[in-house]
Design a protein around this motif. Structure first.
Motif, PDB file in Angstrom:
ATOM      1  N   UNK A 135       0.838  -1.200   0.000  1.00  0.00           N
ATOM      2  CA  UNK A 135       0.000   0.000   0.000  1.00  0.00           C
ATOM      3  C   UNK A 135       0.869   1.244   0.000  1.00  0.00           C
ATOM      4  N   UNK A 136       0.269   2.357  -0.415  1.00  0.00           N
ATOM      5  CA  UNK A 136       0.993   3.627  -0.311  1.00  0.00           C
ATOM      6  C   UNK A 136       0.559   4.308   0.983  1.00  0.00           C
ATOM      7  N   UNK A 137       1.518   4.891   1.676  1.00  0.00           N
ATOM      8  CA  UNK A 137       1.257   5.561   2.944  1.00  0.00           C
ATOM      9  C   UNK A 137       1.561   7.038   2.745  1.00  0.00           C
ATOM     10  N   UNK A 138       0.606   7.892   3.102  1.00  0.00           N
ATOM     11  CA  UNK A 138       0.809   9.329   2.946  1.00  0.00           C
ATOM     12  C   UNK A 138       0.375  10.061   4.207  1.00  0.00           C
ATOM     13  N   UNK A 139       1.054  11.156   4.509  1.00  0.00           N
ATOM     14  CA  UNK A 139       0.674  12.006   5.631  1.00  0.00           C
ATOM     15  C   UNK A 139      -0.288  13.048   5.066  1.00  0.00           C
ATOM     16  N   UNK A 140      -1.572  12.949   5.486  1.00  0.00           N
ATOM     17  CA  UNK A 140      -2.544  13.883   4.924  1.00  0.00           C
ATOM     18  C   UNK A 140      -2.559  15.207   5.682  1.00  0.00           C
ATOM     19  N   UNK A 141      -2.347  15.173   6.991  1.00  0.00           N
ATOM     20  CA  UNK A 141      -2.153  16.399   7.764  1.00  0.00           C
ATOM     21  C   UNK A 141      -1.356  16.042   9.013  1.00  0.00           C
TER      22      UNK A 141
ATOM     23  N   UNK B  70      -2.948  12.879  10.870  1.00  0.00           N
ATOM     24  CA  UNK B  70      -3.556  11.713  10.226  1.00  0.00           C
ATOM     25  C   UNK B  70      -2.729  11.181   9.053  1.00  0.00           C
ATOM     26  N   UNK B  71      -2.837   9.876   8.879  1.00  0.00           N
ATOM     27  CA  UNK B  71      -2.186   9.170   7.781  1.00  0.00           C
ATOM     28  C   UNK B  71      -3.259   8.561   6.893  1.00  0.00           C
ATOM     29  N   UNK B  72      -3.005   8.498   5.605  1.00  0.00           N
ATOM     30  CA  UNK B  72      -3.904   7.757   4.719  1.00  0.00           C
ATOM     31  C   UNK B  72      -3.106   6.620   4.094  1.00  0.00           C
ATOM     32  N   UNK B  73      -3.730   5.444   4.112  1.00  0.00           N
ATOM     33  CA  UNK B  73      -3.105   4.251   3.560  1.00  0.00           C
ATOM     34  C   UNK B  73      -4.007   3.757   2.443  1.00  0.00           C
TER      35      UNK B  73
ATOM     36  N   UNK C 148      -6.609  -5.366   9.531  1.00  0.00           N
ATOM     37  CA  UNK C 148      -6.280  -6.358  10.568  1.00  0.00           C
ATOM     38  C   UNK C 148      -4.858  -6.168  11.072  1.00  0.00           C
ATOM     39  N   UNK C 149      -3.938  -5.923  10.156  1.00  0.00           N
ATOM     40  CA  UNK C 149      -2.527  -5.743  10.539  1.00  0.00           C
ATOM     41  C   UNK C 149      -2.356  -4.510  11.425  1.00  0.00           C
ATOM     42  N   UNK C 150      -3.081  -3.439  11.105  1.00  0.00           N
ATOM     43  CA  UNK C 150      -2.987  -2.213  11.910  1.00  0.00           C
ATOM     44  C   UNK C 150      -3.558  -2.464  13.301  1.00  0.00           C
ATOM     45  N   UNK C 151      -4.707  -3.134  13.360  1.00  0.00           N
ATOM     46  CA  UNK C 151      -5.321  -3.429  14.663  1.00  0.00           C
ATOM     47  C   UNK C 151      -4.440  -4.354  15.496  1.00  0.00           C
TER      48      UNK C 151
ATOM     49  N   UNK D 187     -12.872   4.094   4.254  1.00  0.00           N
ATOM     50  CA  UNK D 187     -13.876   4.642   3.346  1.00  0.00           C
ATOM     51  C   UNK D 187     -13.516   4.123   1.962  1.00  0.00           C
ATOM     52  N   UNK D 188     -14.202   3.080   1.516  1.00  0.00           N
ATOM     53  CA  UNK D 188     -13.895   2.480   0.214  1.00  0.00           C
ATOM     54  C   UNK D 188     -12.557   1.780   0.273  1.00  0.00           C
ATOM     55  N   UNK D 189     -11.608   2.269  -0.514  1.00  0.00           N
ATOM     56  CA  UNK D 189     -10.287   1.630  -0.531  1.00  0.00           C
ATOM     57  C   UNK D 189      -9.242   2.435   0.247  1.00  0.00           C
TER      58      UNK D 189
END
Length: 185
Positions: A55-61, A64-67, A80-83, A94-96
């Motif tokens: 996956x791509x990991x980005x810092x949105x602000x 928060x991070x978006x994966x 599951x891996x994050x949890x 939200x979706x993908x």
């Protein structure tokens, strides 16, 4: 021969400092960082893969991070891996796109993390001192075998001590920087 011992000690001490830097990236501050999820492994068709490879990991602000998984069916595996990780974060999907919101750290949690950072710093210092001990014992061994003079051995031990002092100062700087990052609100 003595130069090799010094170079080896210096290289190993530098690696200890780098390992400390790498370990401290995982310590969560109040600020979002893509390095925060580097250690997470995702079950990708039966094998464990680093999150950054699925996956791509980005810092949105700042908080928060978006994966975004590259394959739609990987969304639940990434969740599951994050949890399952020890980050203590809950993913919102939200979706993908998976969002990770980092809550602000409480004063108590900041102090706990600060103690943890100090502990990691002390571990790195112990590793550096062990490297110094190994290097000095190699020098003493050469002296015992009469391959170097006493003056050379003494000078080399002094130089090894200077390398050690420099590496310990680097550790202190890394720990101090991380603490400042932790205490910044």
């Amino acid at each position: 021969m003595l130069n090799e011992i010094k170079k080896d000690a210096q290289t190993r001490m530098a690696k200890s400092v780098d390992a400390l830097r790498h370990d401290l990236v995982k310590v969560r501050t109040g600020r979002a960082s893509a390095g925060l999820v580097d250690s997470i492994k995702v079950n990708y068709y039966g094998s464990e893969m680093p999150l950054s490879q699925v996956a791509s990991v980005a810092v949105s602000d700042a908080r928060s991070l978006t994966i975004t998984p590259w394959e739609k069916q990987m969304v639940s595996a990434v969740e599951k891996a994050i949890l399952a990780s020890d980050l203590g974060l809950t993913p919102n999907t939200a979706g993908t796109v998976i969002r990770l919101n980092l809550p602000a750290l409480t004063e108590e949690r900041r102090k706990e993390l600060s103690k943890h950072v100090h502990g990691e710093g002390e571990d790195a210092k112990v590793a550096i001192r062990n490297i110094r001990r190994d290097a000095n014992s190699q020098v003493k061994e050469l002296l015992k075998e009469k391959k170097v003079t006493e003056d050379e051995a003494t000078r080399t031990e002094g130089e090894i001590q200077k390398i050690t002092d420099s590496a310990i100062k680097d550790v202190d700087d890394v720990v101090k920087a991380k603490e400042q990052e932790l205490m910044a609100v």
